[in-house]
Design an enzyme around this catalytic site. Structure first.
Site, mmCIF file in Angstrom:
data_model
loop_
_atom_site.group_PDB
_atom_site.id
_atom_site.type_symbol
_atom_site.label_atom_id
_atom_site.label_comp_id
_atom_site.label_asym_id
_atom_site.label_seq_id
_atom_site.Cartn_x
_atom_site.Cartn_y
_atom_site.Cartn_z
ATOM 1 N N HIS A 72 0.839 -1.207 0.000
ATOM 2 C CA HIS A 72 0.000 0.000 0.000
ATOM 3 C C HIS A 72 0.869 1.251 0.000
ATOM 4 O O HIS A 72 1.847 1.319 0.733
ATOM 5 C CB HIS A 72 -0.894 0.013 1.245
ATOM 6 C CG HIS A 72 -2.065 -0.912 1.150
ATOM 7 N ND1 HIS A 72 -3.134 -0.851 1.991
ATOM 8 C CD2 HIS A 72 -2.335 -1.920 0.284
ATOM 9 C CE1 HIS A 72 -4.028 -1.782 1.667
ATOM 10 N NE2 HIS A 72 -3.552 -2.444 0.637
ATOM 11 N N TYR A 193 -8.818 5.246 8.148
ATOM 12 C CA TYR A 193 -8.863 5.598 9.567
ATOM 13 C C TYR A 193 -9.887 6.721 9.696
ATOM 14 O O TYR A 193 -9.682 7.806 9.141
ATOM 15 C CB TYR A 193 -7.501 6.089 10.066
ATOM 16 C CG TYR A 193 -6.481 4.988 10.259
ATOM 17 C CD1 TYR A 193 -5.798 4.425 9.186
ATOM 18 C CD2 TYR A 193 -6.202 4.495 11.539
ATOM 19 C CE1 TYR A 193 -4.864 3.411 9.368
ATOM 20 C CE2 TYR A 193 -5.270 3.483 11.733
ATOM 21 C CZ TYR A 193 -4.611 2.941 10.647
ATOM 22 O OH TYR A 193 -3.689 1.932 10.837
ATOM 23 N N PRO A 286 -3.320 -0.282 19.391
ATOM 24 C CA PRO A 286 -3.138 -0.726 18.005
ATOM 25 C C PRO A 286 -3.188 0.379 16.942
ATOM 26 O O PRO A 286 -2.718 0.155 15.825
ATOM 27 C CB PRO A 286 -4.280 -1.724 17.791
ATOM 28 C CG PRO A 286 -5.284 -1.399 18.827
ATOM 29 C CD PRO A 286 -4.551 -0.843 19.991
ATOM 30 N N TYR A 376 4.339 6.155 10.364
ATOM 31 C CA TYR A 376 3.501 5.001 10.018
ATOM 32 C C TYR A 376 4.277 4.015 9.147
ATOM 33 O O TYR A 376 4.284 2.810 9.413
ATOM 34 C CB TYR A 376 2.233 5.467 9.297
ATOM 35 C CG TYR A 376 1.153 4.410 9.204
ATOM 36 C CD1 TYR A 376 -0.022 4.530 9.937
ATOM 37 C CD2 TYR A 376 1.289 3.285 8.386
ATOM 38 C CE1 TYR A 376 -1.018 3.572 9.867
ATOM 39 C CE2 TYR A 376 0.303 2.328 8.305
ATOM 40 C CZ TYR A 376 -0.850 2.473 9.051
ATOM 41 O OH TYR A 376 -1.830 1.516 8.973
HETATM 42 P P1 FAD Z 1 3.284 -12.437 21.345
HETATM 43 O O1 FAD Z 1 2.795 -12.467 19.940
HETATM 44 O O2 FAD Z 1 2.334 -12.140 22.426
HETATM 45 O O3 FAD Z 1 4.035 -13.803 21.615
HETATM 46 C C1 FAD Z 1 4.399 -14.211 22.909
HETATM 47 C C2 FAD Z 1 4.376 -15.721 22.979
HETATM 48 O O4 FAD Z 1 4.821 -16.141 24.259
HETATM 49 C C3 FAD Z 1 2.988 -16.303 22.799
HETATM 50 O O5 FAD Z 1 2.988 -17.289 21.814
HETATM 51 C C4 FAD Z 1 2.640 -16.838 24.171
HETATM 52 O O6 FAD Z 1 1.763 -17.973 24.095
HETATM 53 C C5 FAD Z 1 4.014 -17.201 24.690
HETATM 54 N N1 FAD Z 1 4.101 -17.326 26.142
HETATM 55 C C6 FAD Z 1 3.402 -16.654 27.090
HETATM 56 N N2 FAD Z 1 3.757 -17.076 28.317
HETATM 57 C C7 FAD Z 1 4.719 -18.006 28.142
HETATM 58 C C8 FAD Z 1 5.471 -18.797 29.028
HETATM 59 N N3 FAD Z 1 5.288 -18.749 30.362
HETATM 60 N N4 FAD Z 1 6.365 -19.657 28.528
HETATM 61 C C9 FAD Z 1 6.549 -19.768 27.171
HETATM 62 N N5 FAD Z 1 5.839 -19.026 26.289
HETATM 63 C C10 FAD Z 1 4.941 -18.167 26.768
HETATM 64 N N6 FAD Z 1 -0.701 -5.049 16.873
HETATM 65 C C11 FAD Z 1 -0.945 -4.289 15.827
HETATM 66 O O7 FAD Z 1 -0.019 -3.619 15.374
HETATM 67 N N7 FAD Z 1 -2.208 -4.291 15.245
HETATM 68 C C12 FAD Z 1 -3.214 -5.077 15.709
HETATM 69 O O8 FAD Z 1 -4.312 -5.089 15.175
HETATM 70 C C13 FAD Z 1 -2.984 -5.870 16.815
HETATM 71 N N8 FAD Z 1 -3.958 -6.655 17.306
HETATM 72 C C14 FAD Z 1 -3.697 -7.389 18.420
HETATM 73 C C15 FAD Z 1 -4.702 -8.185 18.983
HETATM 74 C C16 FAD Z 1 -4.462 -8.905 20.164
HETATM 75 C C17 FAD Z 1 -5.564 -9.742 20.772
HETATM 76 C C18 FAD Z 1 -3.190 -8.823 20.781
HETATM 77 C C19 FAD Z 1 -2.894 -9.569 22.065
HETATM 78 C C20 FAD Z 1 -2.184 -8.046 20.194
HETATM 79 C C21 FAD Z 1 -2.432 -7.329 19.025
HETATM 80 N N9 FAD Z 1 -1.439 -6.550 18.440
HETATM 81 C C22 FAD Z 1 -1.698 -5.811 17.373
HETATM 82 C C23 FAD Z 1 -0.104 -6.506 18.943
HETATM 83 C C24 FAD Z 1 0.806 -7.494 18.212
HETATM 84 O O9 FAD Z 1 0.085 -8.635 17.853
HETATM 85 C C25 FAD Z 1 1.936 -7.797 19.163
HETATM 86 O O10 FAD Z 1 2.655 -6.592 19.360
HETATM 87 C C26 FAD Z 1 2.865 -8.905 18.668
HETATM 88 O O11 FAD Z 1 2.205 -10.140 18.668
HETATM 89 C C27 FAD Z 1 4.093 -8.968 19.572
HETATM 90 O O12 FAD Z 1 4.823 -10.128 19.306
HETATM 91 P P2 FAD Z 1 5.589 -10.878 20.475
HETATM 92 O O13 FAD Z 1 6.217 -12.049 19.838
HETATM 93 O O14 FAD Z 1 6.405 -9.912 21.229
HETATM 94 O O15 FAD Z 1 4.474 -11.328 21.501
HETATM 95 C C1 DHB Z 2 -4.749 -3.428 11.432
HETATM 96 C C2 DHB Z 2 -4.500 -3.230 12.752
HETATM 97 C C3 DHB Z 2 -4.097 -1.987 13.183
HETATM 98 O O1 DHB Z 2 -3.829 -1.778 14.466
HETATM 99 C C4 DHB Z 2 -3.950 -0.938 12.305
HETATM 100 O O2 DHB Z 2 -3.582 0.272 12.759
HETATM 101 C C5 DHB Z 2 -4.179 -1.155 10.980
HETATM 102 C C6 DHB Z 2 -4.580 -2.410 10.545
HETATM 103 C C7 DHB Z 2 -5.200 -4.758 10.976
HETATM 104 O O3 DHB Z 2 -5.409 -5.637 11.821
HETATM 105 O O4 DHB Z 2 -5.373 -4.946 9.773
#
Ligand code: FAD
Ligand code: DHB
Length: 383
Positions: A72, A193, A286, A376
């Site tokens: 995009h 947005y 988010p 962004y």
């Molecule tokens: P995570 O993806 O949280 O991975 C952490 C991992 O550690 C998980 O698999 C978990 O199961 C594991 N874990 C937890 N405890 C333990 C333990 N004791 N031992 C071993 N493993 C463990 N960001 C955006 O930019 N846009 C979005 O729309 C958006 N939507 C989201 C929706 C939800 C419901 C959530 C929770 C987050 C969202 N985010 C979004 C944020 C984005 O998904 C996260 O910033 C991203 O997943 C971070 O990656 P990570 O690997 O640091 O953490």
């Molecule tokens: C999406 C999530 C976001 O937080 C955002 O700013 C834009 C897109 C998405 O899930 O597609």
């Protein structure tokens, strides 16, 4: 078990770190509480920054992204009666890609660059000894002895609490996002947005046949309390169905979830031989799509630092990791807070006028638009 880096958590931070380390000749073992099927299917973020895409491509993870992702040029910013396109490529020379976190997660799992122990329990970290104890899937107690531990276990994992006397910054927002996935072609070519007196709305997408949309809702909203008709009707109102001939196409909703919003930063991102990366160290709301990208940027720094330490005995980058990472963390924390507070309504008429004034300036001034675009589309890794 013996490895060089014990990685806690098989989210994008943990699996990408394992991949980067393997490419640099460093061994790692990942432990994860959930099942492989669960972590491969979790629906979360959808936007990759320019530098995240560059990094993924540079380590051989770009093929499916290029083939199936959607590049995009920018986004639409709108409020009642007006829709403005911000062209990031024109403003900054950088673009973004729509590629679901779920897809990236599948690519990382398919790459299989390090052993992953799924469905473990009772994970206990010893940062001084670089040791991780856990109970494996079959119920056996295991000890993973490493040179370093990478805490990539998100906001609910044990790593962040294994850093004693950390400074914690937190802001909870008085609203949540109600997200839906729908089997319908997106009604827009790029993300919208939308500011609206009823609350913020976002039209995003996952593919040519799947749309992802969000509504600002009060905290504590039960997704089951909203009928599909009510969801589409509210999305139509906030996204401006009928304005200048634009139409929102509804379709079957396949997933509904409510996501509370907060900003959280913990510092330092290190204690002894434990290093934190991704959501384990920070959470952003988010709006602005920074969470996943920040996790990628953290492990890009951490991977390089661990490789230098373990293969060249050079700890310079490792000693600088927390400070270097925090610079970008705070930039993204500010940007996400700014986007959130500019676009979500609080019911206060004074704030609403300030928001509209800000939106008119951002959309109408090249300087304003460039500021949003630069943040962004993302600053270079190492910013
Ligand atoms: P995570 O993806 O949280 O991975 C952490 C991992 O550690 C998980 O698999 C978990 O199961 C594991 N874990 C937890 N405890 C333990 C333990 N004791 N031992 C071993 N493993 C463990 N960001 C955006 O930019 N846009 C979005 O729309 C958006 N939507 C989201 C929706 C939800 C419901 C959530 C929770 C987050 C969202 N985010 C979004 C944020 C984005 O998904 C996260 O910033 C991203 O997943 C971070 O990656 P990570 O690997 O640091 O953490
Ligand atoms: C999406 C999530 C976001 O937080 C955002 O700013 C834009 C897109 C998405 O899930 O597609």
């Amino acid at each position: 078990m013996r490895t060089q880096v014990a990685i806690v958590g098989a989210g994008p931070a943990g699996l990408l770190l394992a991949h980067l380390l393997a490419q640099g000749g460093v061994s790692s073992v990942v432990v994860e509480t959930r099942s492989e099927e669960y972590v491969a299917a979790r629906i979360r973020a959808g936007i990759l920054e320019h530098s995240s895409v560059e990094l993924l491509e540079s380590v051989g993870l770009g093929a499916r992204l290029r083939a199936e992702g959607d590049q995009h040029r920018g986004i639409y910013l709108q409020w009642p009666g007006e829709r403005h396109h911000l062209d990031f490529v024109d403003l900054t020379g950088r673009s973004v890609w729509v590629y679901g976190q779920t897809e990236l997660q599948k690519d990382l799992i398919a790459a299989r660059t390090a052993p992953v122990h799924y469905e473990v329990s009772d994970v206990v970290l010893d940062p001084a000894a670089a040791r991780v104890a856990f109970i494996d899937k079959s119920g056996h107690k295991r000890i993973l002895q490493a040179d370093f531990i990478a805490g990539c276990d998100g906001s609910f994992g044990p790593s962040r609490n294994a850093v004693p006397a950390a400074q914690k910054f937190e802001k909870v927002y008085p609203y949540s996002w109600f997200g839906i996935l729908a089997d319908v072609a997106p009604s827009t070519d790029e993300l919208i947005y939308a500011w609206h007196p009823n609350g913020f709305a976002l039209h995003s997408m996952r593919s040519e046949t799947v749309s992802r949309l969000y509504l600002q809702v009060p905290n504590g909203t039960d997704p089951a309390s909203w009928s599909d008709d009510r969801i589409w009707s509210e999305l139509s109102t906030r996204l401006g169905h009928g304005q200048n001939g634009w139409k929102l196409n509804p379709g079957p909703i396949t997933d509904k979830s409510v996501l509370p919003m907060r900003s959280y930063v913990q510092t330092p991102m290190r204690h002894d031989r434990l290093f934190l990366a991704g959501d384990a160290a920070h959470i952003v709301p988010p709006t602005g799509a920074k969470g996943l990208n920040l996790a990628i940027a953290d492990v890009a720094l951490l991977g390089k630092a661990l490789i230098a330490s373990l293969t060249e005995r050079d700890d310079t980058l490792l000693d600088r990791y927390s400070g270097d990472a925090q610079r970008r963390v705070w930039r993204c924390t500010h940007f996400s807070w700014w986007m959130t507070t500019m676009l979500h309504t609080s019911g206060d008429p004074f704030e609403a006028e300030l928001q509209l004034s800000q939106l008119r300036w951002v959309a109408g001034s090249r300087a304003g638009a460039t500021g949003l675009a630069e943040n962004y589309a993302g600053l270079p890794i190492g910013y």
